[in-house]
Design a protein around this motif. Structure first.
Motif, short mmCIF file in Angstrom:
data_model
loop_
_atom_site.label_atom_id
_atom_site.label_comp_id
_atom_site.label_asym_id
_atom_site.label_seq_id
_atom_site.Cartn_x
_atom_site.Cartn_y
_atom_site.Cartn_z
N THR A 151 0.83 -1.19 0.00
CA THR A 151 0.00 0.00 0.00
C THR A 151 0.87 1.25 0.00
O THR A 151 1.82 1.36 0.77
N ARG A 170 -2.80 -0.54 -7.49
CA ARG A 170 -3.68 -1.05 -6.45
C ARG A 170 -4.22 0.10 -5.61
O ARG A 170 -3.84 1.25 -5.81
N THR A 171 -5.10 -0.23 -4.67
CA THR A 171 -5.69 0.78 -3.80
C THR A 171 -4.60 1.63 -3.15
O THR A 171 -3.59 1.12 -2.68
N HIS A 179 -13.96 1.40 2.68
CA HIS A 179 -13.76 1.50 1.23
C HIS A 179 -13.88 0.12 0.57
O HIS A 179 -14.56 -0.03 -0.45
N LYS A 180 -13.25 -0.86 1.17
CA LYS A 180 -13.27 -2.21 0.57
C LYS A 180 -14.65 -2.85 0.70
O LYS A 180 -15.10 -3.57 -0.20
N LEU A 237 -10.12 2.27 5.39
CA LEU A 237 -9.80 1.28 4.35
C LEU A 237 -10.84 0.15 4.33
O LEU A 237 -11.27 -0.30 3.26
N ALA A 253 -13.82 5.48 -5.19
CA ALA A 253 -13.22 6.54 -4.40
C ALA A 253 -13.99 6.73 -3.09
O ALA A 253 -15.22 6.70 -3.07
N THR A 254 -13.23 6.94 -2.01
CA THR A 254 -13.81 7.25 -0.70
C THR A 254 -13.11 8.48 -0.15
O THR A 254 -11.88 8.55 -0.17
N ILE A 273 -9.19 7.61 -0.30
CA ILE A 273 -8.74 6.27 -0.71
C ILE A 273 -9.28 6.04 -2.11
O ILE A 273 -10.49 6.20 -2.35
N PHE A 274 -8.38 5.69 -3.01
CA PHE A 274 -8.74 5.55 -4.43
C PHE A 274 -8.35 4.17 -4.95
O PHE A 274 -7.36 3.57 -4.50
N GLU A 275 -9.09 3.75 -5.95
CA GLU A 275 -8.64 2.66 -6.80
C GLU A 275 -7.83 3.27 -7.94
O GLU A 275 -8.05 4.43 -8.33
#
Length: 354
Positions: A11, A108-109, A130-131, A127, A137-138, A185-187
């Motif tokens: 990460t 990745r994230t 988000h998952k 996290l 996007a969060t 938090i993004f993809e």
């Protein structure tokens, strides 16, 4: 150009540190906002320590304004337990444009964090949120009383999906009290939606577009502490909040009481009086009959006989001569405060003489 780039294995966090911090002038005329000390440590260091606490040690930081100060202090990050690389912007690319440049090669994230806000957000919980949602996007959201300096976010309360944005609305026109904290938090697919090599902003351009199109953009209501440290007032408050334990950050020095810390090799007169929360840096001298209340004193500072420091922050290497009074002010580094001077409700840039 990004230098120090490594292969993506774990990460990664991207830290935004390129802005000017104009609302904090004159303090930021010679110091980038990420380097402004909060409880005697650069604000950016508190954010690196936050990432490290959650096991995130691979960090890229964008720089533009006084970049040498950030690079010279943090170097490759090894001293602080992280691996740090830099993305230099010759011209500012905006929040999203800067992330696009920093994010080259990420598959990745990943996490985006502002370097100049103070927070103890639980990144593990964010996290997990988000998952669980399985979204693109969060953004972390914080409820504030005065929304006029922030991007306001409107949520669908049942799903958590972001439905609308307001950029710095008037208080009476705000549709929500939830604001964008600049923690995301993004993809990696988000990077394909950002134009390359041109200024582009999350709050003003990308996020409203995603919300309007009904894309998977969600808001996470954080429970921890957050301050954008955007004004002199909030800067002073952030220092006090840290000493009061309202935000979970590490305070340097030896803790000698519930709210007093003293650094290495400092000399404190037996007749000096501390009231409330007080932090004294390293190699600092506090002379006879000095009164310090709810204040932070930096490294290598001299506070001479009979002076009073009240609800203030004094940066490193400054000299305050006898019988002076400093109240609700910030005094920059290498300042000289003459005998009997009074400084109230002020911010003094580095090397100021009074």
């Amino acid at each position: 150009m990004i230098f120090g780039r490594r292969k993506e294995k774990e990460t990664q966090a991207l830290i935004m540190a390129a802005g000017y911090g104009t609302r904090l002038e004159p303090l930021t005329t010679a110091v980038p906002k990420p380097m402004m000390p909060i409880v005697n440590k650069p604000c950016m260091l508190h954010n690196l320590e936050l990432l490290k606490r959650y096991g995130i040690k691979r960090v890229t930081c964008n720089i533009h304004y006084h970049p040498e100060q950030i690079e010279n202090y943090f170097m490759d990050g090894e001293k602080f337990g992280v691996s740090l690389s830099y993305s230099y912007e010759e011209k500012l690319l905006g929040t999203a444009g800067g992330v696009k440049k920093m994010g080259e090669g990420i598959d990745r994230t990943f996490i985006v964090l502002s370097s100049d806000a103070l927070t103890d957000i639980n990144l593990s919980k964010m996290l997990a949120f988000h998952k669980e949602k399985g979204v693109l996007a969060t953004m972390a959201l914080c409820e504030v009383s005065d929304v006029t300096q922030f991007g306001v976010v409107v949520l669908d309360e049942k799903s958590g999906r972001v439905t609308a944005f307001q950029e710095k609305p008037k208080q009476e026109e705000a549709l929500s009290r939830l604001v964008n904290t600049g923690i995301y938090i993004f993809e990696p697919e988000i990077l394909d939606m950002i134009p390359e090599g041109k200024p582009y902003d999350f709050g003003k351009e990308l996020f409203p577009l995603l919300a309007a199109e009904g894309r998977a953009l969600y808001g996470y209501k954080m429970l921890g502490y957050w301050s954008d440290v955007g004004t002199i007032k909030t800067y002073l408050e952030a220092n006090r909040d840290a000493m009061l334990g309202k935000v979970g950050v590490h305070i340097p020095g030896s803790r000698i009481s519930s709210a007093n810390w003293i650094g290495r090799n400092s000399k404190i007169s037996k007749t000096a009086e501390f009231k409330g929360s007080v932090l004294i840096g390293d190699h600092t001298v506090i002379e006879d009959e000095v009164e310090i209340k709810n204040s932070v004193i930096g490294d290598r500072v001299v506070v001479s006989r009979g002076s009073k420091i009240l609800d203030s922050v004094i940066w490193s290497d400054s000299i305050i001569l006898s019988s002076s009074q400093i109240k609700e002010s910030v005094v920059g580094s290498w300042c000289y405060i003459g005998k009997g001077s009074k400084v109230s409700f002020s911010a003094l840039a580095n090397r100021t003489r009074v």
